[in-house]
Design a protein around this motif. Structure first.
Motif, mmCIF file in Angstrom:
data_model
loop_
_atom_site.group_PDB
_atom_site.id
_atom_site.type_symbol
_atom_site.label_atom_id
_atom_site.label_comp_id
_atom_site.label_asym_id
_atom_site.label_seq_id
_atom_site.Cartn_x
_atom_site.Cartn_y
_atom_site.Cartn_z
ATOM 1 N N GLY A 37 0.816 -1.208 0.000
ATOM 2 C CA GLY A 37 0.000 0.000 0.000
ATOM 3 C C GLY A 37 0.848 1.255 0.000
ATOM 4 O O GLY A 37 2.037 1.242 0.343
ATOM 5 N N ARG A 72 -7.549 4.701 -7.120
ATOM 6 C CA ARG A 72 -7.711 3.733 -6.035
ATOM 7 C C ARG A 72 -8.607 2.587 -6.467
ATOM 8 O O ARG A 72 -8.312 1.414 -6.229
ATOM 9 C CB ARG A 72 -8.300 4.439 -4.809
ATOM 10 C CG ARG A 72 -8.469 3.559 -3.589
ATOM 11 C CD ARG A 72 -9.075 4.327 -2.430
ATOM 12 N NE ARG A 72 -10.465 4.700 -2.688
ATOM 13 C CZ ARG A 72 -11.214 5.422 -1.856
ATOM 14 N NH1 ARG A 72 -10.685 5.890 -0.736
ATOM 15 N NH2 ARG A 72 -12.465 5.693 -2.140
ATOM 16 N N GLN A 76 -7.289 -1.345 -7.176
ATOM 17 C CA GLN A 76 -7.578 -1.903 -5.854
ATOM 18 C C GLN A 76 -7.169 -3.365 -5.696
ATOM 19 O O GLN A 76 -6.860 -3.812 -4.595
ATOM 20 C CB GLN A 76 -9.054 -1.729 -5.508
ATOM 21 C CG GLN A 76 -10.009 -2.450 -6.426
ATOM 22 C CD GLN A 76 -11.470 -2.165 -6.043
ATOM 23 O OE1 GLN A 76 -11.751 -1.753 -4.926
ATOM 24 N NE2 GLN A 76 -12.380 -2.386 -6.964
ATOM 25 N N ASP A 80 -3.181 -1.066 -2.287
ATOM 26 C CA ASP A 80 -4.075 -0.280 -1.439
ATOM 27 C C ASP A 80 -3.603 1.172 -1.496
ATOM 28 O O ASP A 80 -2.498 1.489 -1.045
ATOM 29 C CB ASP A 80 -4.019 -0.821 -0.006
ATOM 30 C CG ASP A 80 -5.151 -0.323 0.869
ATOM 31 O OD1 ASP A 80 -5.721 0.733 0.553
ATOM 32 O OD2 ASP A 80 -5.447 -0.984 1.880
#
Length: 272
Positions: A37, A72, A76, A80
Motif C-alpha cells: 500500500g 484507487r 484496488q 491499497d
C-alpha cells in the motif's frame, strides 16, 4: 534481513507543486516494487512566503481527491491506495486547517514544519548571517509553537527537516546537542495523541540518517511513543520506498516491533 516495510506513507505526485510525476506513474512503480500500500500526502502550504523560484504550494484539493479515488478503484486488486495530506503548519493557520479536516475524508494527515517565521530553510536565506545552531533552535522552537495551537494531525512530519538544508547538514547536529528541546517536542507530541514519522528522505539527502535521526526515534520510543509511520518523501518513482531496508533495521534497533499506517484517520499496526 527478515524485517520488511511494505507501505510507503509519505509521497507526492504532480498535485504537489514540487513534483511533476503523474499519480498513476507513482502507483505503477509501487506495484512493481511489491508494496502492499501507499498513501499520497500532497502538499498544502497556505501562506507560503515568496521564493527565489516563485514556488507556491497551493493544492487543487477536489481534483486531487477525484483523481486519487478513481485510481484507487482502478488498482484496488494490486495496491491499497490511501488519501492523505501534508499540511505545512504555521500557528495562524490552525482554524483553516481544523475546518479542512472536518470536511474532507482523509485517511492520513501529516503536519510538517516547512515555514519558520516566514522563511523555509530549504532556501539559503534562512541561514544567512547566523549560526547554524541558532537556526536549528529556531526551527525546533517553531514546532512547539505549532503544537501549542494545533495537534489535529496524525503524525508530525520529518521533525529535523531543517538539518537537510543546513550549511553543514548534520555534521554538527545530534540528538544530544538539542536534547532538551527535542525531548519537549516528543513529550508534547505524545501527550497530544499524535505520532511521528520515520522519513527516509534524509538518506537521499546524504545525511546517512532518516528524519528524524535514529537517536530521536529511539528517544521517542523510550518516552512511550507508539505511533510511527514510514515514508520516503518521494516526489518521483525513483525514491519510492527508498532505503526501507535501513528503516526497518532502525525501527527494530529502537525497540519497535511494528510500524503504523492510517485508514479513516485510525492507526493500524503492522508487524515488522
Amino acid at each position: 534481513m527478515s524485517n520488511q516495510i511494505l507501505w510507503d506513507c509519505h509521497m507526492h505526485s504532480s498535485f504537489s507543486a514540487d513534483s511533476d510525476t503523474p499519480m498513476e506513474d507513482m502507483i505503477q512503480d509501487a506495484i512493481r516494487r511489491g508494496l502492499h500500500g501507499v498513501c499520497f500526502t500532497e502538499h498544502l502550504d497556505p501562506d507560503y512566503p515568496p521564493t527565489p523560484d516563485n514556488e507556491t504550494f497551493e493544492l487543487d484539493l477536489s481534483a486531487y481527491q477525484e483523481n486519487l479515488f478513481m485510481l484507487r478503484d482502478k488498482y484496488q486488486s494490486k495496491l491499497d491506495v490511501r488519501f492523505g495530506i501534508e499540511l505545512g503548519l504555521q500557528p495562524h493557520l490552525e482554524h483553516s486547517f481544523k475546518e479542512l479536516l472536518e470536511s474532507v475524508p482523509f485517511d492520513f494527515v501529516i503536519g510538517s514544519s516547512h515555514v519558520v517565521h516566514g522563511q523555509d530553510p530549504y532556501y539559503r536565506e534562512f541561514f544567512k548571517g547566523r549560526k547554524e545552531s541558532e537556526c536549528y533552535m529556531e526551527y525546533f522552537e517553531s514546532i512547539l509553537e505549532n503544537l501549542a495551537v494545533f495537534s489535529e494531525m496524525d503524525v508530525y512530519g520529518h521533525i529535523d527537516y531543517v538539518v537537510r538544508y543546513g550549511p553543514n547538514q548534520n555534521r554538527e547536529y545530534s540528538y544530544g546537542r538539542y536534547q532538551d528541546i527535542l525531548d519537549e517536542i516528543l513529550r508534547t507530541i505524545i501527550s497530544k495523541g499524535c505520532g511521528i514519522e520515520l522519513n527516509t528522505g534524509g538518506f537521499h539527502y546524504g545525511l546517512g540518517e532518516p528524519n528524524p535521526c535514529r537517536a530521536v526515534i529511539r528517544r521517542y520510543r523510550q518516552l512511550g511513543g507508539e505511533i510511527i509511520t514510514i515514508g520516503a518523501d518521494a516526489h518521483g518513482p525513483d525514491k519510492i520506498a527508498y532505503a526501507f531496508d535501513k528503516a526497518a533495521d532502525i525501527l527494530a534497533d529502537c525497540g519497535f516491533t511494528y510500524y503504523t499506517v492510517f485508514k479513516d484517520r485510525k492507526p493500524e499496526f503492522i508487524k515488522l
